[in-house]
Design a protein around this motif. Structure first.
Motif, PDB file in Angstrom:
ATOM      1  N   LYS B 236       0.844  -1.201   0.000  1.00  0.00           N
ATOM      2  CA  LYS B 236       0.000   0.000   0.000  1.00  0.00           C
ATOM      3  C   LYS B 236       0.879   1.251   0.000  1.00  0.00           C
ATOM      4  O   LYS B 236       0.627   2.205  -0.736  1.00  0.00           O
ATOM      5  N   LEU B 239       2.339   1.611  -3.456  1.00  0.00           N
ATOM      6  CA  LEU B 239       1.295   2.046  -4.391  1.00  0.00           C
ATOM      7  C   LEU B 239       1.008   3.539  -4.229  1.00  0.00           C
ATOM      8  O   LEU B 239       1.007   4.301  -5.192  1.00  0.00           O
ATOM      9  N   GLU B 240       0.790   3.950  -2.985  1.00  0.00           N
ATOM     10  CA  GLU B 240       0.319   5.314  -2.764  1.00  0.00           C
ATOM     11  C   GLU B 240       1.401   6.354  -3.053  1.00  0.00           C
ATOM     12  O   GLU B 240       1.091   7.491  -3.379  1.00  0.00           O
ATOM     13  N   LEU B 243       1.324   6.898  -7.062  1.00  0.00           N
ATOM     14  CA  LEU B 243       0.018   7.055  -7.706  1.00  0.00           C
ATOM     15  C   LEU B 243      -0.094   8.376  -8.453  1.00  0.00           C
ATOM     16  O   LEU B 243       0.038   9.436  -7.850  1.00  0.00           O
ATOM     17  N   ASP B 246      -4.816  10.054 -11.841  1.00  0.00           N
ATOM     18  CA  ASP B 246      -5.856   9.157 -12.357  1.00  0.00           C
ATOM     19  C   ASP B 246      -5.544   7.690 -12.033  1.00  0.00           C
ATOM     20  O   ASP B 246      -6.121   6.778 -12.619  1.00  0.00           O
ATOM     21  N   TYR B 247      -4.639   7.467 -11.105  1.00  0.00           N
ATOM     22  CA  TYR B 247      -4.389   6.174 -10.461  1.00  0.00           C
ATOM     23  C   TYR B 247      -3.677   5.111 -11.278  1.00  0.00           C
ATOM     24  O   TYR B 247      -2.875   4.362 -10.755  1.00  0.00           O
ATOM     25  N   LEU B 248      -3.993   4.982 -12.576  1.00  0.00           N
ATOM     26  CA  LEU B 248      -3.565   3.768 -13.267  1.00  0.00           C
ATOM     27  C   LEU B 248      -2.353   3.975 -14.172  1.00  0.00           C
ATOM     28  O   LEU B 248      -2.384   4.776 -15.106  1.00  0.00           O
ATOM     29  N   ILE B 253      -0.675  -0.699 -11.513  1.00  0.00           N
ATOM     30  CA  ILE B 253      -1.474  -1.905 -11.763  1.00  0.00           C
ATOM     31  C   ILE B 253      -0.699  -3.142 -11.333  1.00  0.00           C
ATOM     32  O   ILE B 253      -1.243  -4.064 -10.708  1.00  0.00           O
ATOM     33  N   MET B 256      -0.969  -3.422  -7.617  1.00  0.00           N
ATOM     34  CA  MET B 256      -2.310  -3.884  -7.201  1.00  0.00           C
ATOM     35  C   MET B 256      -2.497  -5.368  -7.484  1.00  0.00           C
ATOM     36  O   MET B 256      -3.127  -6.080  -6.697  1.00  0.00           O
ATOM     37  N   ASN B 257      -1.937  -5.847  -8.599  1.00  0.00           N
ATOM     38  CA  ASN B 257      -2.041  -7.289  -8.869  1.00  0.00           C
ATOM     39  C   ASN B 257      -1.340  -8.092  -7.770  1.00  0.00           C
ATOM     40  O   ASN B 257      -1.841  -9.142  -7.341  1.00  0.00           O
ATOM     41  N   MET B 259      -0.959  -7.082  -4.678  1.00  0.00           N
ATOM     42  CA  MET B 259      -1.803  -6.963  -3.479  1.00  0.00           C
ATOM     43  C   MET B 259      -2.978  -7.936  -3.559  1.00  0.00           C
ATOM     44  O   MET B 259      -3.305  -8.613  -2.573  1.00  0.00           O
ATOM     45  N   ASP B 260      -3.607  -8.007  -4.730  1.00  0.00           N
ATOM     46  CA  ASP B 260      -4.748  -8.911  -4.881  1.00  0.00           C
ATOM     47  C   ASP B 260      -4.361 -10.351  -4.529  1.00  0.00           C
ATOM     48  O   ASP B 260      -5.150 -11.090  -3.946  1.00  0.00           O
TER      49      ASP B 260
END
Lengths: 258, 263
Positions: B236, B239-240, B243, B246-248, B253, B256-257, B259-260
């Motif tokens: 996190k 990621l943050e 960032l 517009d995030y992406l 990505i 986030m993959n 993290m998922d």
């Protein structure tokens, strides 16, 4: 003696946290039904590394581990129960549905709520008989939206976003409601990682994945699932704010233990 | 939020001035945990920084420690001078809690005091009662200097890259990552720490990486032998700190993959 017996013996002989984890990983890789009771046993050791490996192994084994996991839920070892719920969440077996609904909205452990919210999105909906499917999907939708809007832990909300993303292709009628919720939270969730995950989910759903049903290999008592779902509904009507209240109570107890 | 919580805030403030030492300690923690920003709560916590009643057998001040930690979490910058005084408390753990709280409050006014502790570690009269081989909570001090952007500390912090305590070496790498342009060098030192045989150390390095957000560490973090919750927290942080509005991006990505896969 077969290889798997040798691996089970290695598990019994393990005398350190690391060697136990390694033994569990090796056993898990066999994906053998014979490994299930031994992997289950590891869930009650106080060893997170080995437990994570055992959960991964049980998820790999899949539906055949589900009856063992469900029987674990009736026991009193809380830690083992929490790991069992996490394994159920990863398998997506319909028999885990009611457990995951309760755990995602009311368990006091963050990691259990986190795994359950993701697990609700991984359910194998194509196995459900049509008349039960929609009832169950409405329950899952409500639970995931509740978690996304109400849970105070960012990681549980993040997880709920992934759950909803996986769920929507199975239940398109919910799209407008979920998107409205996401649009709101893109502006209002205080945690950037949660907002980012919403943006990612929206992008992914522009080209939803094709659903590839796996054959149903388990014997599932749908009557029992329906009965448990109705019991859950009845309980909710009696105590409308039950999940949040329960968690508040549980949290207070945990804090006092510190 | 509701009257129940109001009552508890009242209670916690009252408890801080009460006779029950255990309740005082718990209330100080509680006010920090719920980040209670009420004037009377903050005053009560500042008062608790001077407590003389609650002492450990070795002379430590448990209530002062909890009060300092709570004041860091509550986040009111006016308490900075009080926390700076705590940097000279004879209890090692009060000094550690104060350095951590000052880091959270992000007021560079404390930089000269922190630098002095690092330059002259023996300047505090009574060394740590419970960790006799360390004169100062070096890791907390170094981390605070890194977060506060104290570039003048680079030379001094560099000398801690060779410290005998691994935790302190990693704190130095983390701070130098923040204070210099040589990010890859210090980021890689932290990645090596993720493979330490010591679980406590791996956990600490995960927190360091989350704090600095080194993108190159995303995959090594996911591969670390530690609890998923800690790995998710580190990812996190990565990621943050990478960032865009517009995030992406391919990078975010990718994070986030990862993290998922840990949920």
């Amino acid at each position: 003696m077969t290889d798997i017996d040798e691996l089970i013996r290695a598990l019994d002989r393990a005398d350190s946290a690391d060697s136990l984890t390694e033994a569990v990983k090796a056993l898990a890789q066999t994906r053998s039904v014979k490994a299930i009771p031994h992997l289950m046993q590891v869930l009650s050791f106080n060893n997170p590394g080995a437990a994570v490996a055992a959960v991964d192994g049980l998820i790999q084994i899949g539906v055949e581990a589900v009856p063992y996991l469900l029987s674990q839920l009736d026991r009193h070892n809380y830690t083992a129960r929490a790991w069992a719920i996490r394994a159920l969440a990863g398998i997506g077996d319909p028999r885990g549905l009611v457990t995951l609904l309760g755990a995602s909205t009311a368990d006091f452990s963050v990691s259990v709520r986190r795994a359950s919210a993701r697990g609700l999105g991984l359910l194998k909906w194509y196995w459900f008989p049509p008349q039960l499917r929609e009832i169950a999907q409405l329950e899952v939708l409500e639970a995931l939206l509740f978690v996304l809007e109400q849970d105070e832990e960012w990681v549980v909300r993040y997880s709920a976003v992934t759950g909803l993303e996986a769920f929507l292709p199975h239940y398109p009628p919910a799209t407008a409601r979920v998107q409205a919720c996401w649009q709101h939270l893109l502006l209002h969730d205080p945690v950037p990682a949660v907002r980012a995950r919403i943006a990612y989910a929206q992008q992914n759903l522009l080209t939803p994945p094709a659903i590839q049903p796996e054959p149903l290999t388990a014997t599932i008592d749908w009557e029992e699932i329906l009965a448990r779902l109705s019991a859950r509904k009845r309980q909710e009507r009696l105590r409308p704010s039950d999940p949040a209240n329960y968690r508040q109570l549980a949290k207070t107890i945990v804090c006092q233990d510190l | 939020m509701n009257t129940g919580e109001q009552l508890t805030i009242e209670q916690a403030i009252a408890n801080l001035a009460g006779d029950d030492l255990g309740l005082r300690l718990y209330s100080a923690w509680w006010l920090g945990r719920f980040r209670v920003r009420e004037e009377r709560a903050i005053q009560a916590l500042v008062q608790a920084l001077q407590d003389e009643d609650d002492r450990t057998p070795n002379g430590g001040y448990p209530l002062r420690r909890n009060a300092a930690r709570a004041l860091g979490k509550v986040g009111d910058g006016r308490v900075v001078p009080h926390l700076m005084e705590c940097l000279y408390c004879e209890d090692f753990y009060v000094r550690e809690a104060a350095a951590q709280a000052l880091e959270m409050l992000k007021d560079p006014a404390c930089v000269p005091s922190l630098l002095q502790l690092l330059a002259e570690p023996e300047s505090v009269p009574h060394p740590a009662p419970e960790l006799p081989y360390l004169a100062q909570p070096f890791d907390a001090i170094i981390e605070a200097l890194g977060t506060l952007g104290a570039k003048e500390a680079v030379g001094l912090i560099s000398s801690y890259l060779e410290h005998e305590v691994p935790r302190i070496r990693f704190a130095a790498a983390r701070a130098l990552y923040q204070l210099t342009t040589d990010r890859e060098r210090y980021g890689e030192i932290l990645i090596a720490g993720l493979r330490s045989p010591d679980l406590q150390l791996r956990r600490a390095v995960l927190a360091d990486i989350g704090a600095i957000g080194y993108l190159g560490a995303a995959q090594p973090v996911a591969d670390t032998l530690a609890e998923n919750s800690l790995k998710l927290l580190a990812l996190k942080g990565i990621l943050e700190q990478n960032l865009p509005p517009d995030y992406l991006t391919a990078d975010t990505i990718g994070v986030m993959n990862l993290m998922d896969s840990l949920l």
